[in-house]
Design a protein around this motif. Structure first.
Motif, mmCIF file in Angstrom:
data_model
loop_
_atom_site.group_PDB
_atom_site.id
_atom_site.type_symbol
_atom_site.label_atom_id
_atom_site.label_comp_id
_atom_site.label_asym_id
_atom_site.label_seq_id
_atom_site.Cartn_x
_atom_site.Cartn_y
_atom_site.Cartn_z
ATOM 1 N N ILE A 10 -38.783 2.435 15.945
ATOM 2 C CA ILE A 10 -39.916 2.612 15.025
ATOM 3 C C ILE A 10 -40.810 1.377 15.024
ATOM 4 C CG2 ILE A 10 -40.528 2.865 12.587
ATOM 5 C CD1 ILE A 10 -38.178 4.781 12.296
ATOM 6 N N ALA A 11 -40.214 0.207 15.119
ATOM 7 C CA ALA A 11 -41.019 -1.016 15.178
ATOM 8 C C ALA A 11 -41.912 -1.019 16.410
ATOM 9 C CB ALA A 11 -40.112 -2.243 15.182
ATOM 10 N N ALA A 12 -41.362 -0.617 17.551
ATOM 11 C CA ALA A 12 -42.173 -0.550 18.766
ATOM 12 C C ALA A 12 -43.273 0.495 18.619
ATOM 13 C CB ALA A 12 -41.283 -0.215 19.966
ATOM 14 N N ALA A 13 -42.933 1.637 18.042
ATOM 15 C CA ALA A 13 -43.897 2.733 17.932
ATOM 16 C C ALA A 13 -45.041 2.423 16.984
ATOM 17 C CB ALA A 13 -43.178 4.002 17.478
ATOM 18 N N THR A 14 -44.839 1.510 16.064
ATOM 19 C CA THR A 14 -45.900 1.170 15.115
ATOM 20 C C THR A 14 -46.686 -0.077 15.526
ATOM 21 O OG1 THR A 14 -44.226 0.028 13.778
ATOM 22 C CG2 THR A 14 -44.775 2.282 13.152
ATOM 23 N N ALA A 15 -46.469 -0.555 16.733
ATOM 24 C CA ALA A 15 -47.226 -1.703 17.233
ATOM 25 C C ALA A 15 -48.721 -1.390 17.258
ATOM 26 C CB ALA A 15 -46.746 -2.084 18.628
ATOM 27 N N GLN A 16 -49.518 -2.330 16.815
ATOM 28 C CA GLN A 16 -50.961 -2.097 16.708
ATOM 29 C C GLN A 16 -51.682 -2.216 18.044
ATOM 30 O OE1 GLN A 16 -52.526 -1.043 13.722
ATOM 31 N NE2 GLN A 16 -50.329 -0.746 13.390
ATOM 32 N N ASP A 17 -51.125 -2.988 18.970
ATOM 33 C CA ASP A 17 -51.773 -3.133 20.267
ATOM 34 C C ASP A 17 -50.708 -3.392 21.328
ATOM 35 O OD1 ASP A 17 -51.035 -5.845 20.003
ATOM 36 O OD2 ASP A 17 -53.008 -6.386 19.195
ATOM 37 N N LEU A 18 -51.142 -3.482 22.583
ATOM 38 C CA LEU A 18 -50.205 -3.643 23.688
ATOM 39 C C LEU A 18 -49.414 -4.937 23.565
ATOM 40 C CD1 LEU A 18 -49.086 -2.643 26.397
ATOM 41 C CD2 LEU A 18 -51.018 -3.813 27.515
ATOM 42 N N HIS A 19 -50.055 -6.006 23.145
ATOM 43 C CA HIS A 19 -49.376 -7.294 23.010
ATOM 44 C C HIS A 19 -48.201 -7.188 22.038
ATOM 45 C CE1 HIS A 19 -48.759 -11.590 22.733
ATOM 46 N NE2 HIS A 19 -48.956 -11.550 21.428
ATOM 47 N N GLU A 20 -48.437 -6.571 20.881
ATOM 48 C CA GLU A 20 -47.362 -6.433 19.889
ATOM 49 C C GLU A 20 -46.267 -5.507 20.408
ATOM 50 O OE1 GLU A 20 -46.599 -4.900 15.301
ATOM 51 O OE2 GLU A 20 -48.661 -5.063 16.058
ATOM 52 N N LEU A 21 -46.653 -4.428 21.081
ATOM 53 C CA LEU A 21 -45.664 -3.504 21.643
ATOM 54 C C LEU A 21 -44.747 -4.220 22.621
ATOM 55 C CD1 LEU A 21 -44.439 -0.721 22.224
ATOM 56 C CD2 LEU A 21 -46.325 -0.321 23.825
ATOM 57 N N VAL A 22 -45.319 -5.008 23.499
ATOM 58 C CA VAL A 22 -44.514 -5.705 24.509
ATOM 59 C C VAL A 22 -43.556 -6.688 23.842
ATOM 60 C CG1 VAL A 22 -44.628 -7.326 26.448
ATOM 61 C CG2 VAL A 22 -46.184 -5.367 26.358
ATOM 62 N N GLN A 23 -43.986 -7.335 22.774
ATOM 63 C CA GLN A 23 -43.094 -8.244 22.058
ATOM 64 C C GLN A 23 -41.863 -7.511 21.529
ATOM 65 O OE1 GLN A 23 -45.842 -10.002 19.176
ATOM 66 N NE2 GLN A 23 -45.711 -11.949 20.276
ATOM 67 N N HIS A 24 -42.077 -6.317 20.984
ATOM 68 C CA HIS A 24 -40.940 -5.521 20.494
ATOM 69 C C HIS A 24 -40.042 -5.083 21.658
ATOM 70 C CE1 HIS A 24 -41.983 -5.313 16.288
ATOM 71 N NE2 HIS A 24 -43.209 -4.919 16.568
#
Length: 401
Positions: free
Chosen positions: A137-151
């Motif tokens: 869920i944390a990955a799915a709620t990432a606001q942009d690609l940078h945040e998604l990759v961090q998760h």
């Protein structure tokens, strides 16, 4: 994640001449097995994997050691931004490097989407069910690609420890569209992979579940909801978050979905009538159920019956006949809904009234109505519902108290 580059301006050229590196690595390992050699990666792959890890947290296009493993080719066209596909490949390569690090077998597993991988992680012993779910869920709620990759950088080592692979070619395509309109389809695919009982089990074989236990687990949420449970309020709040949102894209709702779908549609993140109907029913139930200590799903209570009960209650109030007439007009608007979207809109206006009056509703019936109301393959469905609900309304209004 920034996509600017201080190097010469570049853009993606059409196509690619070689498989992606993660595909090459898997082929390399299989070739060793087929040749009768000890299963291992070649020196080329091992050296390249070290280069991938150098790129973790670095800007795409700035790590010289990574350039030979890129397969998205570039050409100079005078622009100052790296193309989304090139940036997505950089991110995918670094994630693959983290995942494959110390793993003795290829972690690129065609057909295993991120939702499926997290489902397998949940079924394993590495994390608790709740922890695995929170990561997804944390990955799915990432606001942009940078945040998604961090998760994802925190998730893939856990997949490695649990022996769970991932389809990196699919992940590359998903990262490439994350910051655009394609994100909703990606989210829906992850959610369906995670919740659909047809998802592959630990052996990677698609099955139909585990008999009676699976059947109980997959009953609609409104049937199994326990008003007095400690998590009831949080669950209803999660479902209310989906009001007005595109079905299947609200990550906090995923644990409560029960819609089944064939593998091809599930992996593509298809928006089906079944999923849309369940999504609307879940959000309506959440608004209807809140504050009540008994379940508001009542078998047999059609919208007509429920509206009739509201009208009977209104008749005892000070406004009497005027309130009853107003409810009848509102119910008439519901019956004349042209499509499922309009039907959902009118049902949303009824939910607070039903909540305040403590009147229940049959959500199994409601889901079927939402599913078939404007289905061109069932041209008479809406008419049948209208006739039944109208009869239910008038029968309930005229019944003795």
């Amino acid at each position: 994640m920034t996509t600017t580059s201080s190097t010469s301006s570049v853009t993606v050229s059409a196509g690619r001449s070689r498989p992606f590196f993660w595909e090459e690595a898997a082929d390399d390992w299989r070739a060793a097995c087929e040749a009768g050699r000890r299963p291992a990666f070649s020196e080329y792959v091992t050296r390249s994997l070290r280069a991938l890890r150098e790129g973790v947290g670095r800007e795409a296009g700035t790590v010289p050691a990574l350039r030979p493993v890129h397969r998205v080719s570039l050409r100079d066209d005078g622009l100052d931004r790296l193309p989304a596909r090139y940036v997505a490949e950089h991110c995918t390569l670094t994630l693959f490097g983290l995942h494959q690090h110390t793993a003795s077998k290829p972690v690129h597993r065609p057909g295993v989407g991120l939702g499926t991988a997290c489902l397998l992680l949940r079924r394993g012993e590495t994390l608790t069910d709740a922890a695995a779910e929170r990561r997804l869920i944390a990955a799915a709620t990432a606001q942009d690609l940078h945040e998604l990759v961090q998760h994802l950088q925190r998730l893939v080592p856990l997949l490695r420890m649990a022996g769970v692979g991932l389809d990196y070619t699919r992940l590359f395509r998903e990262l490439a569209v994350w910051d655009g309109p394609g994100r909703n389809r990606v989210l829906r695919a992850w959610g369906l992979q995670y919740t659909d009982p047809g998802s592959p089990g630990p052996a990677g074989v698609e099955g139909e579940g585990n008999g009676e236990a699976e059947s109980r687990e997959r009953a609609p949420y409104w049937v199994t909801f326990e008003p007095g449970s400690p998590d009831a309020g949080a669950q209803l709040a999660a479902l209310r978050a989906g009001t007005g949102r595109e079905p299947g894209t609200v990550a906090v709702m995923w644990p409560f979905h029960r819609t089944r779908m064939v593998s091809e549609w599930r992996d593509k993140g298809s928006l089906t009538r079944d999923l849309a109907a369940e999504h609307i029913a879940l959000t309506l139930f959440a608004r209807h159920q809140q504050t009540h200590d008994r379940r508001m799903h009542v078998t047999g209570n059609s919208p007509g019956t429920a509206a009739g009960l509201l009208a009977r209650k209104a008749a005892t109030d000070s406004e009497g006949k005027a309130a009853t007439a107003a409810l009848e007009r509102r119910f008439g608007h519901l019956l004349t809904s042209a499509d499922a979207d309009e039907l959902a809109m009118h049902l949303r206006s009824f939910a607070p009234l039903l909540n305040r009056a403590g009147v229940g509703l049959d959500y199994d019936l409601l889901r079927i109505a939402l599913r078939t109301w404007d289905d061109p393959r069932r041209p008479h469905a809406a008419g049948r519902f209208r006739q039944r609900w109208d009869r239910d309304f008038h029968a309930t209004v005229t019944a003795s108290s």
